[in-house]
Design an enzyme around this catalytic site. Structure first.
Site, PDB file in Angstrom:
ATOM      1  N   LYS A   1       0.880  -1.179   0.000  1.00 34.68           N
ATOM      2  CA  LYS A   1       0.000   0.000   0.000  1.00 34.68           C
ATOM      3  C   LYS A   1       0.914   1.225   0.000  1.00 34.68           C
ATOM      4  CE  LYS A   1      -1.984   3.025   1.773  1.00 34.68           C
ATOM      5  NZ  LYS A   1      -1.749   4.392   1.292  1.00 34.68           N
TER       6      LYS A   1
ATOM      7  N   GLY B   1      -4.538   3.949  -2.895  1.00 40.08           N
ATOM      8  CA  GLY B   1      -5.739   4.627  -2.394  1.00 40.08           C
ATOM      9  C   GLY B   1      -5.496   5.202  -1.011  1.00 40.08           C
ATOM     10  N   LYS B   2      -6.564   5.527  -0.344  1.00 36.11           N
ATOM     11  CA  LYS B   2      -6.472   6.227   0.944  1.00 36.11           C
ATOM     12  C   LYS B   2      -6.002   5.282   2.058  1.00 36.11           C
ATOM     13  CE  LYS B   2      -9.333   9.572   2.398  1.00 36.11           C
ATOM     14  NZ  LYS B   2      -8.566  10.777   2.112  1.00 36.11           N
ATOM     15  N   GLY B   3      -5.042   5.774   2.839  1.00 37.81           N
ATOM     16  CA  GLY B   3      -4.533   4.971   3.955  1.00 37.81           C
ATOM     17  C   GLY B   3      -5.623   4.670   4.958  1.00 37.81           C
ATOM     18  N   SER B   4      -6.472   5.687   5.240  1.00 37.92           N
ATOM     19  CA  SER B   4      -7.489   5.495   6.270  1.00 37.92           C
ATOM     20  C   SER B   4      -8.551   4.484   5.826  1.00 37.92           C
ATOM     21  CB  SER B   4      -8.148   6.839   6.601  1.00 37.92           C
ATOM     22  OG  SER B   4      -8.602   7.438   5.407  1.00 37.92           O
TER      23      SER B   4
ATOM     24  N   GLY C   1      -5.587   1.063   3.800  1.00 36.78           N
ATOM     25  CA  GLY C   1      -4.533   0.707   4.751  1.00 36.78           C
ATOM     26  C   GLY C   1      -5.182   0.106   5.990  1.00 36.78           C
TER      27      GLY C   1
ATOM     28  N   GLU D   1       7.779   1.196  12.180  1.00 31.45           N
ATOM     29  CA  GLU D   1       8.951   2.076  12.060  1.00 31.45           C
ATOM     30  C   GLU D   1       8.408   3.499  11.979  1.00 31.45           C
ATOM     31  OE1 GLU D   1      11.949   0.875  12.296  1.00 31.45           O
ATOM     32  OE2 GLU D   1      11.372  -1.231  12.170  1.00 31.45           O
TER      33      GLU D   1
ATOM     34  N   CYS E   1      13.055  10.523   8.641  1.00 30.97           N
ATOM     35  CA  CYS E   1      12.704  10.140  10.012  1.00 30.97           C
ATOM     36  C   CYS E   1      13.882  10.307  10.967  1.00 30.97           C
ATOM     37  CB  CYS E   1      12.194   8.709  10.045  1.00 30.97           C
ATOM     38  SG  CYS E   1      13.348   7.544   9.304  1.00 30.97           S
TER      39      CYS E   1
ATOM     40  N   GLU F   1       7.987  16.224  16.047  1.00 29.31           N
ATOM     41  CA  GLU F   1       8.625  16.005  14.754  1.00 29.31           C
ATOM     42  C   GLU F   1       8.023  17.000  13.750  1.00 29.31           C
ATOM     43  OE1 GLU F   1       7.577  12.439  12.525  1.00 29.31           O
ATOM     44  OE2 GLU F   1       9.689  12.185  11.999  1.00 29.31           O
TER      45      GLU F   1
END
Ligand code: NAD
Length: 487
Positions: A177, A209-212, A215, A253, A287, A387
């Site tokens: 994804k 597509g959308k992570g929410s 994913g 991660e 990161c 961050e």
């Protein structure tokens, strides 16, 4: 309309398939806002189909029991990336906004992971122990099953391979994804495995597509055995909660707020260029960026004056220009977030340099922020604790070793750290006290396939890279063999 990077459907069962929604989304260049790729907007039906295909491939294909084949498949994929490295690096620059030479380095990193794990596929040993005269215990490493590999946008190709190459090397099947912002370049890299005969159909699948939505569906799916996620702490926490119902394996991660400590006895000629590179590479969207520098008070005046001069000489510009040293933010949202932090910083501390959006020389169409340095912000300020993920460096001074360690460890993150000193005793003493997955001594951001990286505290769970990075994609089975004669 044609796109520089291309237009991609979902890759399921070895064919490109239209998303069930029939919907697509364009990805815009960070350089000038033009559309550079178009990808499918998948829904839950696409997820179910991809998972079912990956499960069948895991159970039926000649893959999980054939390490030599897996090794060959990964090497062949690496060779395909090498053949087209200049083209891929250029497109990566367009999509992420990083200078071409950084994009080239990212492609080399991805190839390095493929090659390293191609070797590791053939040396994935278990262990044995003899419990008594008539018992042998064999600890076998077996693949986990179907892995959902969820990738972020900042290093979309290196991080894809850092996690997917070991998952495949260990004999698993995958559903990738990609991040929405960089789906185009990720799908292009996926497309290059087509035609490699060693890859059985259904071993690698990729849906965009959308992570929410998709994913999240991968995370909750009962037939996905493990989620390998690289991304933000907030989404990582959500994934941890959502994965509880199916008790699947997780590798997380996550983000960081890493500090590099510079003692007065450091080699300044080496420390200064590193300080610059460790925060302004990929415009701070890394990161492990050293977004905090702790410098010993006795040298702080000279250090800051030289750092300011070097920062102001950095060429911010079009990532595709050879002379460019720092590129763009990946999205307008990311740029606005970074600019909001900068405005907050101006109220709380001393702005040494930068602190504005760069719009000259045609850069106004993209999302460029000047390299920015703040000095001695309050330790509990958001800029020091959170961050920012942009080209914003917070420098603080310290007087003693204990104070430096206290500040370095004083956030909720623990991804990376740096120690600069020519006194070996001090360097070792302080490194051991760093609560972080990596400590670089007299260098920074030396990331390599052979070595593990990962987070302490809220920076994550598990490790990527190295042997730990493939072992996590295995289950350990205890095979106990009793050869005692019947009594
Ligand atoms: P993000 O968490 O917003 O998204 C990462 C991925 O997760 C994307 O593919 C996204 O679509 C997907 N996603 C979003 N919501 C989801 C949900 N509810 N369920 C499942 N998947 C979901 O992160 P980002 O903005 O893409 O990346 C930046 C972050 O990643 C930073 O915090 C950075 O530090 C971190 N990062 C960590 C590492 C590491 O190795 N530790 C490496 C690179 C980036």
């Amino acid at each position: 309309m044609s796109y520089i990077i291309g237009s991609y459907e979902n890759y399921i069962k070895g064919v490109w398939q239209k998303p069930k929604s029939g919907e697509y989304k364009e990805q815009l260049s960070t350089i000038d806002g033009t559309a550079v790729s178009k990808c499918a907007m998948s829904n839950l039906e696409d997820v179910s189909e991809a998972v079912a295909v990956a499960k069948i491939a895991f159970e039926t294909e000649d893959w999980s029991n054939n390490p030599r084949k897996r090794s060959k498949a990964l090497l062949a994929w690496a060779a395909k990336l090498k053949e087209r490295i200049s083209e891929l690096a250029t497109e990566l620059s367009w999509q992420v906004g990083k200078p071409y030479k950084e994009a080239f380095g990212e492609m080399m990193g991805a190839i390095g992971y493929l090659e390293y794990y191609a070797g590791a596929a053939r040396t994935l040993y278990g262990s044995t122990t003899s419990i008594d005269e008539n018992t042998l215990s064999v600890m076998c490493r077996e693949p986990v099953g179907v892995i959902g590999v969820i990738v972020p946008w900042n290093y979309p190709i290196t991080l894809l391979m850092r996690d997917m190459a070991p998952a495949l090397a260990a004999g698993n099947t995958c559903i990738v994804k990609p991040a929405e912002q960089t789906s185009g370049i990720t799908m292009k890299v996926i497309s290059l495995l087509e035609g490699i005969p060693e890859f059985p159909v259904g071993v690698v699948n990729a849906i965009t597509g959308k992570g929410s939505l998709i994913g999240n569906a991968l995370v909750k799916h009962k037939d996905v055995d493990m989620i390998d996620f690289t991304g933000s702490v907030d989404v990582g926490k959500e994934i941890m909660q959502q994965a509880a119902d199916t008790m699947k394996k997780l590798s997380l991660e996550l983000g960081g707020k890493s500090a590099s400590i510079i003692f007065a006895d450091a080699d300044m000629e080496k420390a200064l260029p590193y300080a610059l590179k460790s925060i302004f590479s990929n415009a701070g969207q890394l990161c492990t960026s050293a977004s905090r520098i702790l410098v010993e008070e006795s040298i702080s005046e000279e250090f800051l004056s030289r750092l300011k001069t070097m920062t102001e000489a950095l060429v911010v510009g079009n990532p595709l220009d050879q002379s460019t040293e720092m590129g763009a933010m990946n999205t307008p949202v990311q740029m606005e977030t970074v600019l909001a932090y900068i405005e907050e910083g101006k109220k709380q501390g001393q702005l040494l340099t930068g602190g504005y959006r760069v719009t000259e020389n045609g850069l106004g169409k993209g999302y460029f922020v000047a390299p920015t340095i703040f000095v001695n912000l309050p330790f509990d300020s958001a800029l020091v604790q959170e961050e920012i993920f942009g080209p914003v460096l917070c420098v603080q001074t310290f007087k003693t070793e204990e104070e430096a360690i206290f500040y370095a460890n004083g956030t909720c993150f623990g991804l990376a750290s740096g120690v600069w000193s020519q006194n070996i005793d001090r360097a070792m003493r302080v490194s051991k006290k760093m609560r972080a997955g990596t400590t670089w001594v007299n260098c920074y951001n030396r990331l390599m396939p052979e070595c593990e990286t990962g987070g302490y505290k809220q920076s994550g769970i598990d490790r990527a890279g190295g042997i730990e990075g493939i072992n996590k994609f295995t289950e350990v089975k205890h095979l106990c063999i009793d050869f005692a004669p019947a009594i």
